[in-house]
Design a protein around this motif. Structure first.
Motif, PDB file in Angstrom:
ATOM      1  N   ARG A 238     -33.783  -0.047  46.413  1.00 43.26           N
ATOM      2  CA  ARG A 238     -34.168  -1.354  46.942  1.00 43.26           C
ATOM      3  C   ARG A 238     -33.166  -1.820  48.002  1.00 43.26           C
ATOM      4  O   ARG A 238     -33.550  -2.392  49.019  1.00 43.26           O
ATOM      5  N   ARG A 241     -34.089  -0.071  51.104  1.00 43.59           N
ATOM      6  CA  ARG A 241     -35.312  -0.612  51.709  1.00 43.59           C
ATOM      7  C   ARG A 241     -35.033  -1.925  52.419  1.00 43.59           C
ATOM      8  O   ARG A 241     -35.518  -2.188  53.519  1.00 43.59           O
ATOM      9  N   ILE A 278     -44.089 -12.058  57.483  1.00 49.42           N
ATOM     10  CA  ILE A 278     -44.994 -11.005  57.020  1.00 49.42           C
ATOM     11  C   ILE A 278     -45.767 -10.398  58.187  1.00 49.42           C
ATOM     12  O   ILE A 278     -46.023  -9.188  58.212  1.00 49.42           O
ATOM     13  N   PRO A 282     -45.004  -6.291  57.621  1.00 45.38           N
ATOM     14  CA  PRO A 282     -46.046  -6.343  56.580  1.00 45.38           C
ATOM     15  C   PRO A 282     -45.651  -5.714  55.251  1.00 45.38           C
ATOM     16  O   PRO A 282     -46.317  -5.958  54.248  1.00 45.38           O
ATOM     17  N   ASP A 283     -44.568  -4.923  55.219  1.00 43.90           N
ATOM     18  CA  ASP A 283     -44.131  -4.281  53.976  1.00 43.90           C
ATOM     19  C   ASP A 283     -42.888  -4.942  53.372  1.00 43.90           C
ATOM     20  O   ASP A 283     -42.202  -4.339  52.553  1.00 43.90           O
ATOM     21  N   ALA A 285     -41.616  -6.929  50.845  1.00 34.12           N
ATOM     22  CA  ALA A 285     -42.063  -7.428  49.541  1.00 34.12           C
ATOM     23  C   ALA A 285     -41.440  -8.771  49.155  1.00 34.12           C
ATOM     24  O   ALA A 285     -42.147  -9.651  48.640  1.00 34.12           O
ATOM     25  N   TYR A 288     -43.429 -11.697  50.428  1.00 33.66           N
ATOM     26  CA  TYR A 288     -44.673 -11.957  49.697  1.00 33.66           C
ATOM     27  C   TYR A 288     -44.390 -12.684  48.380  1.00 33.66           C
ATOM     28  O   TYR A 288     -45.117 -13.608  48.000  1.00 33.66           O
ATOM     29  N   LYS A 319     -49.621  -8.497  46.182  1.00 34.81           N
ATOM     30  CA  LYS A 319     -49.183  -7.688  47.320  1.00 34.81           C
ATOM     31  C   LYS A 319     -47.710  -7.313  47.186  1.00 34.81           C
ATOM     32  O   LYS A 319     -47.317  -6.172  47.485  1.00 34.81           O
ATOM     33  N   GLU A 322     -47.419  -4.584  44.721  1.00 32.42           N
ATOM     34  CA  GLU A 322     -48.028  -3.368  45.272  1.00 32.42           C
ATOM     35  C   GLU A 322     -47.023  -2.632  46.156  1.00 32.42           C
ATOM     36  O   GLU A 322     -46.922  -1.400  46.125  1.00 32.42           O
ATOM     37  N   ILE A 323     -46.254  -3.396  46.935  1.00 33.49           N
ATOM     38  CA  ILE A 323     -45.235  -2.806  47.809  1.00 33.49           C
ATOM     39  C   ILE A 323     -44.022  -2.354  47.006  1.00 33.49           C
ATOM     40  O   ILE A 323     -43.484  -1.265  47.216  1.00 33.49           O
ATOM     41  N   ASP A 324     -43.573  -3.208  46.082  1.00 28.45           N
ATOM     42  CA  ASP A 324     -42.368  -2.912  45.290  1.00 28.45           C
ATOM     43  C   ASP A 324     -42.630  -3.265  43.825  1.00 28.45           C
ATOM     44  O   ASP A 324     -42.444  -4.415  43.412  1.00 28.45           O
TER      45      ASP A 324
END
Length: 577
Positions: A238, A241, A278, A282-283, A285, A288, A319, A322-324
């Motif tokens: 993480r 990322r 976002i 878009p990724d 997390a 979101y 969402k 879903e990403i993380d």
């Protein structure tokens, strides 16, 4: 001897070409002829050697401790430097940083970074950097990191680090300064021993503003390494990322978080910033998860259509996961949706346990878990979670408050009173502390103190009472037989109801104080029909307000209707999902 005193020694690289270049620089500084250019203490030398060691292990370049003006003990000359070198090499070879008492450092506080720019627009950057260091270091299971709320009590503080360490009960402090000049960014940081105010590590980063995420990553890993802790597995992934996040998206995310608690306009502006972040990344997390939290807050306060706000909150949390799938913040938001609006008790606890598991050093999941356990009437577990929260947040009234509620549910009035007093001492302007302390005095039969404390609460309210506060104070007046004040409380609630919704459970609180079971049950049924957010606390009512309620068939029917775990007559859950 003359050569030692006068001649400049050969660079170590000419003698041992296999040695690291930076080690040669450290040795060269030890052998400087001018006292002011040598290391001024063994600790200062040890810091550079520790940093050099981590360079070799991680490949992350770490800034060296700066050359400081000569201190009085510099006159001891080269022999002192040699002794310092021997001592520091032992540390370099043999182990991690220790407190002055020789104990491994296991507790730290990250104090708010100083805004060296002097520009209010840079505050979000300083605060965001501090908060993210706290959150990241809290992932280390063997390190206790003080929560944001207690750490931020020392924002712009001039108190001695030793005194701050004593108040927070930590062995070390991270302190720092941020200076922004256009697109240039300078961040300096130190790890300070709270026992003797000595520097354990220090570094400075001169980069572009766009590199703030990279600097944050380096700071976290460097400080963890200095303490001989390591990010592994998903926590390390993480961090990597987060390092790849677009700098502009990250900046917008920090600005949005700064607006979460504010006016309606500020909350909406925060949502706008998150949506912009976002759109850029878009990724991302965490953005979101933060968006889900923002919409949940708006749903609770009716800032926008509740159904629409809930739909968007759930969509954002879905969402994020879903990403993380390992993002603790997303599980914490998910738990509050399930608790307050879905009435999914098992799902709430599963999300909370996952949030605590993923973020063991984070305060908010533990406080949220304490709130859930309170709603379920599981008082021993409320106390357990609150004690953990209090270790993370010793100077915030929140942990003391939930600990007091746990004791109150068990009818341990002396301990409840002590914790409510602690909460009020920590924040003398916190009105609810006086409201709940007054109720606890009333429950313990000390009505003189209850009414005096209720008077303090009324003074804090300044005529701006909310229905919920009026309900709790009305309960206190009812228990203590203050009939006129009880009548005034009912009248005030009726006046509210003429122009806005008043939760039926607020009336139920006062009827509990009067011992009027029929009216209590009428109001509880009305609240459940309305899907009142406060209906989630039905299992706690026997412990907190009206013990005899637990044996009432209509109350038991409501517990079944809402599909709560089975309760005992004391209000404690017999099922632990």
């Amino acid at each position: 001897m003359s050569s030692i005193l006068k001649d400049v020694p050969k660079p170590i690289g000419e003698i041992r070409a296999d040695l690291p270049r930076h080690l040669g620089r450290v040795i060269g500084r030890c052998l400087e002829k001018e006292p002011g250019r040598r290391y001024q203490s063994a600790r200062e030398l040890a810091v550079d050697l520790e940093n050099l060691k981590r360079d070799g292990e991680t490949g992350v370049p770490v800034a060296a401790a700066p050359v400081r003006p000569a201190r009085p003990w510099a006159r001891y000359g080269l022999m002192a430097a040699a002794a310092a070198l021997l001592a520091a090499v032992a540390l370099f070879i043999g182990g991690g940083l220790m407190s002055s008492q020789g104990q491994a450092i296991e507790s730290i506080a990250v104090l708010p970074f100083e805004n060296g720019t002097g520009d209010e627009e840079s505050e979000y950057l300083c605060d965001g950097l501090t908060e993210n260091l706290i959150a990241s270091l809290s992932q280390l299971p063997e390190l206790r990191v003080i929560s944001r709320r207690s750490a931020f009590r020392f924002k712009n503080s001039v108190e001695d680090p030793r005194e701050i360490g004593r108040q927070l009960d930590v062995q070390a402090l991270v302190v720092g300064r941020v200076i922004q000049r256009g697109e240039s960014l300078q961040i300096s940081a130190e790890l300070v021993n709270a026992a003797d105010n000595s520097q354990l590590w220090g570094g400075r980063y001169d980069r572009r503003l766009a590199d703030v995420v990279t600097i944050e990553h380096e700071l976290v890993t460097t400080i963890a390494g200095a303490l001989h802790h390591e990010f592994t597995g998903e926590n390390a992934s993480r961090l990597d990322r987060n390092r790849e996040v677009d700098p502009e998206a990250y900046r917008l995310y920090l600005k949005a978080r700064d607006l979460f608690v504010g006016s309606t306009r500020e909350m909406k502006k925060g949502v706008e910033y998150l949506e912009q972040a976002i759109a850029i990344a878009p990724d991302f997390a965490p953005a979101y998860a933060a968006l889900g939290d923002a919409f949940l807050t708006q749903a609770y306060h009716n800032v926008m259509d509740r159904e629409e706000a809930l739909r968007r909150s759930k969509e954002a949390v879905r969402k994020a996961l879903e990403i993380d799938p390992e993002l603790g913040d997303a599980y914490a938001v998910d738990s509050q949706i399930k608790l307050m609006f879905d009435w999914d008790w098992l799902g709430t606890e599963q999300s909370l346990r996952r949030a605590v598991e993923l973020s063991p050093g984070s305060l908010l999941p533990r406080l949220a878990y304490g709130d859930f356990l309170t709603a379920m009437g599981r008082w021993d577990e409320v106390i357990e979670q609150s004690l953990m929260a209090k270790k993370l947040d010793p100077l915030s009234p929140s942990a003391a408050h939930w600990l007091a509620i746990g004791y109150l549910g068990k009818h341990d009035y002396d301990n409840a009173i002590a914790e409510f007093k602690t909460a009020v001492d920590l924040n003398p302007s916190w009105t609810w502390g006086y409201v709940k302390l007054a109720k606890t005095y009333a429950d313990s039969g000390r009505c003189d103190q209850a009414l005096a404390t209720a008077e303090d609460a009324e003074a804090q309210l300044h005529g701006g009472s909310t229905p919920l506060a009026r309900g709790w104070l009305g309960y206190t007046y009812a228990v203590c037989g203050a009939e006129k004040l009880v009548g005034d409380a009912f009248h005030e609630l009726d006046t509210y109801a003429e122009h806005s919704y008043v939760d039926p459970l607020t009336y139920a609180d006062i009827y509990c104080g009067l011992g009027d079971a029929e009216n209590v049950l009428d109001k509880l049924e009305e609240g459940v029909d309305d899907r009142s957010p406060d209906a989630i606390y039905l299992p706690a009512l026997p412990g907190l307000f009206f013990e005899e309620l637990a044996s009432e068939p209509r109350y038991q029917a409501l517990i079944e209707r809402m599909d709560f775990p089975t309760q005992t007559t004391s209000g404690a859950a017999t099922v632990n999902p």
